[in-house]
Write a protein that holds these residues in place. Structure first.
Motif, mmCIF file in Angstrom:
data_model
loop_
_atom_site.group_PDB
_atom_site.id
_atom_site.type_symbol
_atom_site.label_atom_id
_atom_site.label_comp_id
_atom_site.label_asym_id
_atom_site.label_seq_id
_atom_site.Cartn_x
_atom_site.Cartn_y
_atom_site.Cartn_z
ATOM 1 N N ASN A 57 0.816 -1.206 0.000
ATOM 2 C CA ASN A 57 0.000 0.000 0.000
ATOM 3 C C ASN A 57 0.853 1.260 0.000
ATOM 4 O O ASN A 57 0.434 2.312 -0.476
ATOM 5 N N ASP A 138 -11.303 10.468 -9.605
ATOM 6 C CA ASP A 138 -10.569 9.292 -9.125
ATOM 7 C C ASP A 138 -10.352 9.388 -7.619
ATOM 8 O O ASP A 138 -10.472 8.395 -6.893
ATOM 9 N N GLY A 139 -10.022 10.580 -7.154
ATOM 10 C CA GLY A 139 -9.826 10.771 -5.721
ATOM 11 C C GLY A 139 -11.118 10.655 -4.949
ATOM 12 O O GLY A 139 -11.153 10.103 -3.845
ATOM 13 N N GLY A 142 -12.406 6.713 -6.053
ATOM 14 C CA GLY A 142 -11.461 5.604 -6.096
ATOM 15 C C GLY A 142 -11.275 5.126 -7.521
ATOM 16 O O GLY A 142 -12.181 5.246 -8.358
ATOM 17 N N GLY A 143 -10.118 4.605 -7.813
ATOM 18 C CA GLY A 143 -9.847 4.104 -9.156
ATOM 19 C C GLY A 143 -8.919 5.011 -9.933
ATOM 20 O O GLY A 143 -8.425 6.030 -9.427
ATOM 21 N N ASP A 144 -8.701 4.661 -11.190
ATOM 22 C CA ASP A 144 -7.753 5.374 -12.041
ATOM 23 C C ASP A 144 -8.362 5.799 -13.375
ATOM 24 O O ASP A 144 -7.643 6.234 -14.278
ATOM 25 N N THR A 181 -19.566 5.463 -10.756
ATOM 26 C CA THR A 181 -19.119 4.583 -9.681
ATOM 27 C C THR A 181 -18.349 3.372 -10.196
ATOM 28 O O THR A 181 -17.748 2.645 -9.430
ATOM 29 N N ASP A 183 -15.381 1.848 -12.982
ATOM 30 C CA ASP A 183 -14.073 2.373 -13.383
ATOM 31 C C ASP A 183 -13.619 1.745 -14.693
ATOM 32 O O ASP A 183 -12.466 1.331 -14.826
#
Length: 266
Positions: A57, A138-139, A142-144, A181, A183
């Motif tokens: 992490n 993304d922030g 979550g995700g890219d 929601t 990605d």
């Protein structure tokens, strides 16, 4: 049986009992040691797993690395790190500046409703189009996907501004724009699938390689940073006509009124 023999028998019995107790005690000791050893191994395994997870992490992601990497700016850009995108050859000073995020559902709605008209005004020479693209969703979610799609848009921009505009339209289309929601845009394969609907990008090996290798990842991170520091931009889409923020139009009529109010006329 004589008393002597009786005493001898008792002594022998007591000895056998002592030996058996010692044997049981040794067995119990061995059992306890095995349990303790197993527990230690389990604790170490758990600790090791936690430690590995913590290390994983804490390891920088490819996007963390891209934020500090040397920028390869796409063709058809200008400014510091290629973060200025302008489309249109008009000599007019009128500029429409769009601030968007690839995962943004409101941006998709704007594109689906007014996008074609906006692009036509640029083609007709009424104004130039300028773009600053962010990745803040993304922030938040979550995700890219926002970052990955922005990098892919850089690859399209490297082909041409028309390819960029057509690809952006495809990404925001009702057919290909995912729920915010999810990605889907984080998958290179999905971005390439959408690109195959754009004539200039269909089967374009150079474009596909740039997406898969992340050629424009560092550029995407610098563009995102430019978005974050933009004045008067706190949501997407944000639309500026000649540097003045307008209310987001929900219809073509709204858009045409905004242009007229800003003095942008044919």
């Amino acid at each position: 049986m004589s008393k002597r023999n009786s005493q001898a028998a008792k002594s022998a019995a007591r000895e056998r009992l002592r030996v058996e107790r010692e044997r049981q005690a040794k067995r119990e000791k061995v059992r306890r040691q095995a349990i303790v050893a197993g527990s230690i191994v389990a604790v170490l395994a758990i600790a090791g797993g936690i430690g590995y997870a913590v290390v994983q992490n804490n390891e920088p992601s490819k996007w963390d690395a891209a934020a500090d990497a040397k920028v390869v700016a796409p063709a058809n850009t200008s400014g510091t790190n290629g973060t200025t995108i302008v489309a249109g050859d008009s000599k007019t000073k009128n500029t429409i500046h769009l601030y968007e995020d690839a995962r943004c559902p409101a941006c998709a709605s704007f594109e689906q409703t007014v996008g074609e008209t906006v692009n036509k005004g640029m083609t007709d020479g009424d104004y130039k189009l300028s773009f600053t693209l962010g990745t803040f969703l993304d922030g938040n979610l979550g995700g890219d996907g926002s970052k990955n799609a922005l990098s892919a848009l850089g690859a399209a921009l490297n082909v041409s501004t028309d390819a960029f505009l057509d690809y952006k339209t495809a990404l925001y289309s009702t057919k290909y724009h995912p729920e915010e929601t999810t990605d889907e845009f984080s998958k290179d394969s999905y971005l390439i699938k959408v690109a195959d609907t754009v004539d200039a990008l269909k089967g374009n090996k150079k474009f596909q390689d740039a997406v898969e290798k992340g050629t424009y990842d560092a550029w995407a991170m610098r563009m995102s940073k430019t978005f974050d520091s933009a004045k008067g931009v706190d949501s997407t889409p944000t639309i500026k006509i000649n540097d003045k923020v307008i209310k987001n139009p929900s219809t073509v009529a709204d858009w045409e009124k905004s242009l007229k109010d800003a003095g942008v006329t044919k």
